[in-house]
Motif scaffolding. Structure first.
Motif, PDB file in Angstrom:
ATOM      1  N   PRO A 126       0.812  -1.226   0.000  1.00  0.00           N
ATOM      2  CA  PRO A 126       0.000   0.000   0.000  1.00  0.00           C
ATOM      3  C   PRO A 126       0.839   1.267   0.000  1.00  0.00           C
ATOM      4  O   PRO A 126       1.953   1.282   0.510  1.00  0.00           O
ATOM      5  CB  PRO A 126      -0.793  -0.115   1.308  1.00  0.00           C
ATOM      6  N   GLU A 127       0.269   2.305  -0.560  1.00  0.00           N
ATOM      7  CA  GLU A 127       0.873   3.617  -0.453  1.00  0.00           C
ATOM      8  C   GLU A 127      -0.222   4.635  -0.159  1.00  0.00           C
ATOM      9  O   GLU A 127      -1.409   4.327  -0.237  1.00  0.00           O
ATOM     10  CB  GLU A 127       1.653   3.978  -1.719  1.00  0.00           C
ATOM     11  N   ARG A 128       0.200   5.833   0.194  1.00  0.00           N
ATOM     12  CA  ARG A 128      -0.715   6.852   0.694  1.00  0.00           C
ATOM     13  C   ARG A 128      -1.871   7.142  -0.263  1.00  0.00           C
ATOM     14  O   ARG A 128      -2.968   7.479   0.156  1.00  0.00           O
ATOM     15  CB  ARG A 128       0.083   8.141   0.957  1.00  0.00           C
ATOM     16  N   ARG A 129      -1.625   6.970  -1.559  1.00  0.00           N
ATOM     17  CA  ARG A 129      -2.658   7.303  -2.542  1.00  0.00           C
ATOM     18  C   ARG A 129      -3.798   6.292  -2.578  1.00  0.00           C
ATOM     19  O   ARG A 129      -4.855   6.557  -3.125  1.00  0.00           O
ATOM     20  CB  ARG A 129      -2.035   7.396  -3.946  1.00  0.00           C
ATOM     21  N   ASP A 130      -3.573   5.107  -2.029  1.00  0.00           N
ATOM     22  CA  ASP A 130      -4.607   4.071  -2.094  1.00  0.00           C
ATOM     23  C   ASP A 130      -5.839   4.486  -1.296  1.00  0.00           C
ATOM     24  O   ASP A 130      -5.733   5.138  -0.255  1.00  0.00           O
ATOM     25  CB  ASP A 130      -4.058   2.746  -1.547  1.00  0.00           C
ATOM     26  N   GLU A 131      -7.003   4.064  -1.782  1.00  0.00           N
ATOM     27  CA  GLU A 131      -8.249   4.575  -1.229  1.00  0.00           C
ATOM     28  C   GLU A 131      -8.364   4.391   0.286  1.00  0.00           C
ATOM     29  O   GLU A 131      -8.836   5.267   0.985  1.00  0.00           O
ATOM     30  CB  GLU A 131      -9.437   3.904  -1.927  1.00  0.00           C
ATOM     31  N   TYR A 132      -7.934   3.243   0.792  1.00  0.00           N
ATOM     32  CA  TYR A 132      -8.100   2.995   2.217  1.00  0.00           C
ATOM     33  C   TYR A 132      -6.852   3.306   3.042  1.00  0.00           C
ATOM     34  O   TYR A 132      -6.701   2.845   4.163  1.00  0.00           O
ATOM     35  CB  TYR A 132      -8.615   1.573   2.456  1.00  0.00           C
ATOM     36  N   TRP A 133      -5.940   4.069   2.435  1.00  0.00           N
ATOM     37  CA  TRP A 133      -4.741   4.496   3.178  1.00  0.00           C
ATOM     38  C   TRP A 133      -4.623   6.011   3.201  1.00  0.00           C
ATOM     39  O   TRP A 133      -3.553   6.548   3.478  1.00  0.00           O
ATOM     40  CB  TRP A 133      -3.493   3.844   2.576  1.00  0.00           C
ATOM     41  N   LYS A 134      -5.713   6.703   2.934  1.00  0.00           N
ATOM     42  CA  LYS A 134      -5.662   8.171   2.900  1.00  0.00           C
ATOM     43  C   LYS A 134      -5.441   8.763   4.293  1.00  0.00           C
ATOM     44  O   LYS A 134      -4.842   9.812   4.443  1.00  0.00           O
ATOM     45  CB  LYS A 134      -6.963   8.715   2.308  1.00  0.00           C
ATOM     46  N   PHE A 135      -5.938   8.080   5.311  1.00  0.00           N
ATOM     47  CA  PHE A 135      -5.860   8.632   6.677  1.00  0.00           C
ATOM     48  C   PHE A 135      -4.646   8.102   7.452  1.00  0.00           C
ATOM     49  O   PHE A 135      -4.364   8.551   8.558  1.00  0.00           O
ATOM     50  CB  PHE A 135      -7.118   8.271   7.470  1.00  0.00           C
ATOM     51  N   THR A 136      -3.999   7.082   6.904  1.00  0.00           N
ATOM     52  CA  THR A 136      -2.900   6.439   7.638  1.00  0.00           C
ATOM     53  C   THR A 136      -1.717   6.243   6.704  1.00  0.00           C
ATOM     54  O   THR A 136      -1.851   5.643   5.643  1.00  0.00           O
ATOM     55  CB  THR A 136      -3.367   5.071   8.181  1.00  0.00           C
ATOM     56  N   ARG A 137      -0.561   6.763   7.106  1.00  0.00           N
ATOM     57  CA  ARG A 137       0.639   6.582   6.272  1.00  0.00           C
ATOM     58  C   ARG A 137       1.147   5.155   6.420  1.00  0.00           C
ATOM     59  O   ARG A 137       1.515   4.748   7.517  1.00  0.00           O
ATOM     60  CB  ARG A 137       1.759   7.509   6.759  1.00  0.00           C
ATOM     61  N   PRO A 138       1.228   4.410   5.318  1.00  0.00           N
ATOM     62  CA  PRO A 138       1.676   3.022   5.447  1.00  0.00           C
ATOM     63  C   PRO A 138       3.192   2.854   5.516  1.00  0.00           C
ATOM     64  O   PRO A 138       3.677   1.767   5.831  1.00  0.00           O
ATOM     65  CB  PRO A 138       1.125   2.371   4.170  1.00  0.00           C
ATOM     66  N   ASP A 139       3.955   3.912   5.232  1.00  0.00           N
ATOM     67  CA  ASP A 139       5.421   3.805   5.074  1.00  0.00           C
ATOM     68  C   ASP A 139       6.101   2.936   6.121  1.00  0.00           C
ATOM     69  O   ASP A 139       6.852   2.016   5.800  1.00  0.00           O
ATOM     70  CB  ASP A 139       6.082   5.190   5.111  1.00  0.00           C
ATOM     71  N   ALA A 140       5.848   3.242   7.394  1.00  0.00           N
ATOM     72  CA  ALA A 140       6.556   2.530   8.462  1.00  0.00           C
ATOM     73  C   ALA A 140       6.196   1.047   8.469  1.00  0.00           C
ATOM     74  O   ALA A 140       6.969   0.213   8.942  1.00  0.00           O
ATOM     75  CB  ALA A 140       6.244   3.156   9.815  1.00  0.00           C
ATOM     76  N   LEU A 141       5.025   0.738   7.906  1.00  0.00           N
ATOM     77  CA  LEU A 141       4.593  -0.664   7.881  1.00  0.00           C
ATOM     78  C   LEU A 141       5.130  -1.413   6.674  1.00  0.00           C
ATOM     79  O   LEU A 141       5.178  -2.639   6.665  1.00  0.00           O
ATOM     80  CB  LEU A 141       3.062  -0.727   7.882  1.00  0.00           C
ATOM     81  N   THR A 142       5.525  -0.660   5.639  1.00  0.00           N
ATOM     82  CA  THR A 142       5.934  -1.314   4.392  1.00  0.00           C
ATOM     83  C   THR A 142       7.421  -1.227   4.114  1.00  0.00           C
ATOM     84  O   THR A 142       7.947  -1.992   3.315  1.00  0.00           O
ATOM     85  CB  THR A 142       5.193  -0.675   3.198  1.00  0.00           C
ATOM     86  N   GLN A 143       8.118  -0.284   4.749  1.00  0.00           N
ATOM     87  CA  GLN A 143       9.543  -0.117   4.437  1.00  0.00           C
ATOM     88  C   GLN A 143      10.327  -1.392   4.789  1.00  0.00           C
ATOM     89  O   GLN A 143       9.866  -2.215   5.594  1.00  0.00           O
ATOM     90  CB  GLN A 143      10.118   1.096   5.167  1.00  0.00           C
ATOM     91  N   ALA A 144      11.518  -1.539   4.153  1.00  0.00           N
ATOM     92  CA  ALA A 144      12.268  -2.787   4.270  1.00  0.00           C
ATOM     93  C   ALA A 144      12.604  -3.133   5.717  1.00  0.00           C
ATOM     94  O   ALA A 144      12.388  -4.257   6.167  1.00  0.00           O
ATOM     95  CB  ALA A 144      13.529  -2.718   3.419  1.00  0.00           C
ATOM     96  N   ASP A 145      13.131  -2.165   6.448  1.00  0.00           N
ATOM     97  CA  ASP A 145      13.514  -2.465   7.831  1.00  0.00           C
ATOM     98  C   ASP A 145      12.524  -1.865   8.818  1.00  0.00           C
ATOM     99  O   ASP A 145      12.027  -0.768   8.615  1.00  0.00           O
ATOM    100  CB  ASP A 145      14.913  -1.899   8.127  1.00  0.00           C
ATOM    101  N   ALA A 146      12.306  -2.601   9.879  1.00  0.00           N
ATOM    102  CA  ALA A 146      11.393  -2.106  10.908  1.00  0.00           C
ATOM    103  C   ALA A 146      12.018  -0.904  11.599  1.00  0.00           C
ATOM    104  O   ALA A 146      13.181  -0.955  11.979  1.00  0.00           O
ATOM    105  CB  ALA A 146      11.127  -3.196  11.927  1.00  0.00           C
ATOM    106  N   PRO A 147      11.254   0.189  11.755  1.00  0.00           N
ATOM    107  CA  PRO A 147      11.778   1.303  12.553  1.00  0.00           C
ATOM    108  C   PRO A 147      11.953   0.822  13.986  1.00  0.00           C
ATOM    109  O   PRO A 147      11.167   0.008  14.473  1.00  0.00           O
ATOM    110  CB  PRO A 147      10.663   2.351  12.477  1.00  0.00           C
TER     111      PRO A 147
END
Ligand code: ADP
Ligand code: MG
Lengths: 251, 426
Positions: free
Chosen positions: B43-64
């Motif tokens: 998912p990315e921010r532009r997806d319909e059900y990700w408008k309110f929640t940034r998925p970056d931290a959930l999708t990036q290669a390494d866990a923050p």
């Protein structure tokens, strides 16, 4: 017990003066009544004494014993022994009446440095007091005042008063919306609490409550001031002639 | 459908370091899942059900990274008699777990030898795949492909006690992927508890297949860690006259996305999903729910309550889809926030889509502050302002918490909430 001197109050948000110099003293063991036309400032007086937001005291003082009421928070006033039976008791969905009562009783005890009431003791006392006011177990379980009839709400106010055992009780139109039987019940509840150490200020629009709760002193309030003070006969005068004569006389 | 180049790159970057299991009963499901994931992309921010929640931290290669948090108190369901299964940062801890045995059910690990789990093949990744239409849920597909462990529970009767999944977090950089499969045969009953932050980043899927007249209860708490991030999916399929009830408590956590996808496929089934969350400060909590009514006379309830302060953000995206023929559907949805200050924010997207004519569906969403009249009333009785605020806050949360049927479990949750409120007064 309760001493109010030259109390001036305006609305915080508006430039509207509501109390224009109230002077009033209620002694321990006495019942004072305040009567007066709608809009004369009776509820405002009771709210200001108990610490509701939205009002600004522009002059004057109010003391309970030697405690400066206007200087402390609403909960501190309650712990100091002040109680207001609301004209319009508030509904609180989601908070059980029993939980509410117990929290209040124990919060006041804690504030006064007393031991909390145990669950068992509390239950025993609350059941006995509730029975006297014909408040059933179901009303104790339900959320505070939610779905209560007008009369049930007023009886619930008196139950709170009985549980909290305040020094100074202010009753704001506790008779409004009550039928004769309910009024008797409420009056009995109040009379049961009368004693030498406790003062009462009974605000009412009508004389009929005062047939059941006999006042020692009656005050007439009009346009933000106490305009006349007398004995129980003053209430009868209002009953028979309305406020017009008295107001004309003091004008 | 194929993903944009950008999505493809992000997806490849994420899965590059992950190990795809190529043997055992789940191997083909996993390789299918990788193909599905590549086709849709993360998912990315532009997806319909990700408008309110940034998925970056959930999708990036390494866990923050997420700092460890010592609550200094007993684990939440410690006082309940359960069969407990413990995972430390997503790794099974045999010493801390109870023996995996109970009457009326079989329980095994996903990472186990795989002796007799042919039934699991019928559920693993299957409900997840069904849940991809009409809204894609790529993080769940990633999970099906790369889950490292989890439990497989097959319930054949009334389980004598709950199964408690305990998720400890003890490594600041841990990135855990767990996948649980639960199958209840006709008439079976099970309660599953989940508790703990699990990892710095946690991706969890639970698939629950509930046969006719079976009952599934689920009570979950997501730990007290402040910095952890989590994306969880709960997929459930319900047969005739079956019952599903799920409650989630979330206190703290930097980012939480809880998705719940429920399919009512048999007549007269009941599905309730509820959540209570409380957040103070750097807290973003997203409940995304999709309930499909595909049978007659089913009842669904969604009850979500969020208490937010100091810039905390709450999100609710909830949908009820009533298919043609799902007559006499009774659908209810409520999402509410209590904003304890002006900095916090609640974003809600309630949706109803109805293709049957004889249904009752209601939904509502509100945002409000503490009721000043009620607050004054309580204070005038001697209840200090902070305690009065707590009481009113608990009252606000009550409708969600009351969805927990078991009184003992409900008390445990209320205690945790009271503790949190006391620690986070204004
Ligand atoms: N919060 C408020 N906002 C606006 N007007 C108010 C407020 N409180 C009191 N008032 C006004 O002050 C006057 C006195 O009201 P109140 O104290 O309720 O009188 P009483 O109880 O004697 O009927 C009325 O004119 C009323 O409208
Ligand atoms: Mg009034």
């Amino acid at each position: 017990m309760l001493n109010i001197r030259n109390l001036h109050v305006k609305l915080e948000e508006e430039d509207k003066q509501i109390l224009k110099g109230v002077d009033l003293s209620v002694e321990a063991g006495k019942v004072h009544a305040i009567m007066g036309p709608n809009g004369s400032g009776k509820s405002t007086l009771s709210y200001v004494l108990s610490g509701k937001d939205g009002y600004e005291v522009t002059d004057g003082t109010a003391h309970l014993g030697d405690i400066d009421l206007l200087d402390i928070e609403p909960e501190e006033r309650a712990a100091a022994g002040l109680f207001l039976a609301f004209q319009y008791p508030v509904e609180i969905p989601g908070v059980g009446n029993m939980t509410f009562l117990r929290t209040a009783v124990n919060a006041q005890r804690k504030a006064r440095g007393e031991d909390e009431m145990s669950a068992a003791e509390f239950l025993k006392v609350v059941r006995a007091r509730a029975r006297e006011l014909k408040i059933d177990a179901d009303m104790l379980k339900r959320p505070v005042n939610v779905g209560f009839s007008g009369g049930e709400k007023k009886r619930n106010e008196i139950l709170q008063m009985a549980m909290l055992e305040p020094k100074m009780c202010i009753l704001d139109e506790t008779d409004s919306g009550l039928d004769v039987d309910a009024m008797k019940l409420v009056a009995e509840g109040v009379n049961a609490l009368r004693n030498e150490g406790r003062g009462f200020l009974v605000i009412t629009h009508y004389q009929r409550l005062l047939d059941h709760i006999k006042p020692d002193v009656v005050h007439i309030m009009a346009d933000g001031r106490i305009v006349k003070t007398g004995g129980p006969e003053l209430a009868l005068e209002v009953e028979n002639n309305g406020y017009a004569d008295i107001l004309a006389e003091v004008a | 459908m194929s993903a944009t180049a950008e999505k493809q790159n992000a997806t490849e970057a994420r899965i590059a370091g992950l190990n795809l299991q190529t043997d055992g009963w789940s191997a083909s499901t996993r390789s299918d899942a990788v193909a599905r994931l590549r086709a849709m992309g993360l998912p990315e921010r532009r997806d319909e059900y990700w408008k309110f929640t940034r998925p970056d931290a959930l999708t990036q290669a390494d866990a923050p990274q997420a700092a460890l948090f010592d609550a200094g108190e007993a684990a939440l369901f410690e006082g309940t008699d359960t069969l407990s299964v413990v995972f430390d940062d997503g790794v099974f801890n045999a010493d801390a777990s109870d023996p995996l045995a109970m009457d009326h059910l079989s329980i095994e690990r996903l990472a186990g030898a795989g002796a007799d789990i042919h039934w699991a093949k019928g559920v693993y990744g299957v409900l997840e795949a069904r849940g991809q239409t009409p809204v894609p849920r790529p993080l769940a597909t990633l999970n099906t492909a790369f889950a490292t462990d989890g439990v497989l529970i097959h319930v054949t009767g009334k389980a004598p006690k709950p199964i408690s999944l305990v998720y400890n977090h003890s490594d600041e950089a841990s990135d855990a992927i767990l996948h649980h499969v639960i199958k209840l045969d006709a008439g079976a009953e099970l309660t599953v508890l989940e508790n703990g932050p699990a990892a710095a980043r946690f991706n969890k899927v639970m698939e629950v297949d509930i046969a006719d007249t079976a009952t599934f209860h689920h009570v979950r708490a997501q730990g007290r860690d402040h910095e952890r991030r989590a994306a969880t999916h709960l997929f459930a399929r319900l047969g005739t006259e079956s019952t599903f009830k799920s409650f989630t408590l979330t206190v703290n956590g930097r980012l939480t996305r809880n998705e719940c996808v429920i399919e009512l496929t048999g007549d007269d089934a009941i599905a309730h999903v509820a959540g209570a969350c409380v957040g103070d400060g750097d807290f973003h909590h997203d409940d995304t729910v999709f309930i499909t009514h595909d049978a007659e006379r089913c009842e669904s309830r969604q009850v979500f309550k969020k208490v937010l302060r100091n810039g905390a953000v709450g999100v609710f995206q909830g949908k009820i889809l009533v298919k043609a023929g799902a007559q006499k559907t009774d659908g209810y949805q409520i999402s509410q926030s209590l904003l304890l200050d002006g900095d916090s924010e609640f974003l809600a997207k309630p949706e109803l889509e109805i293709y049957a004519d004889d249904v009752v569906c209601s939904h509502g969403s509100t945002s409000g502050a503490i009721d000043e009249e009620a607050l004054f009333y309580l204070r005038s009785r001697g209840v200090p302002e902070a305690l009065a605020t707590d009481l009113l806050t608990l009252a606000f949360l009550a409708e969600a918490v009351e969805e927990i049927e078991d009184e003992g479990l409900r008390d445990v949750i209320v205690d945790r909430l009271e503790g949190w409120l006391e620690r986070h007064r204004g």
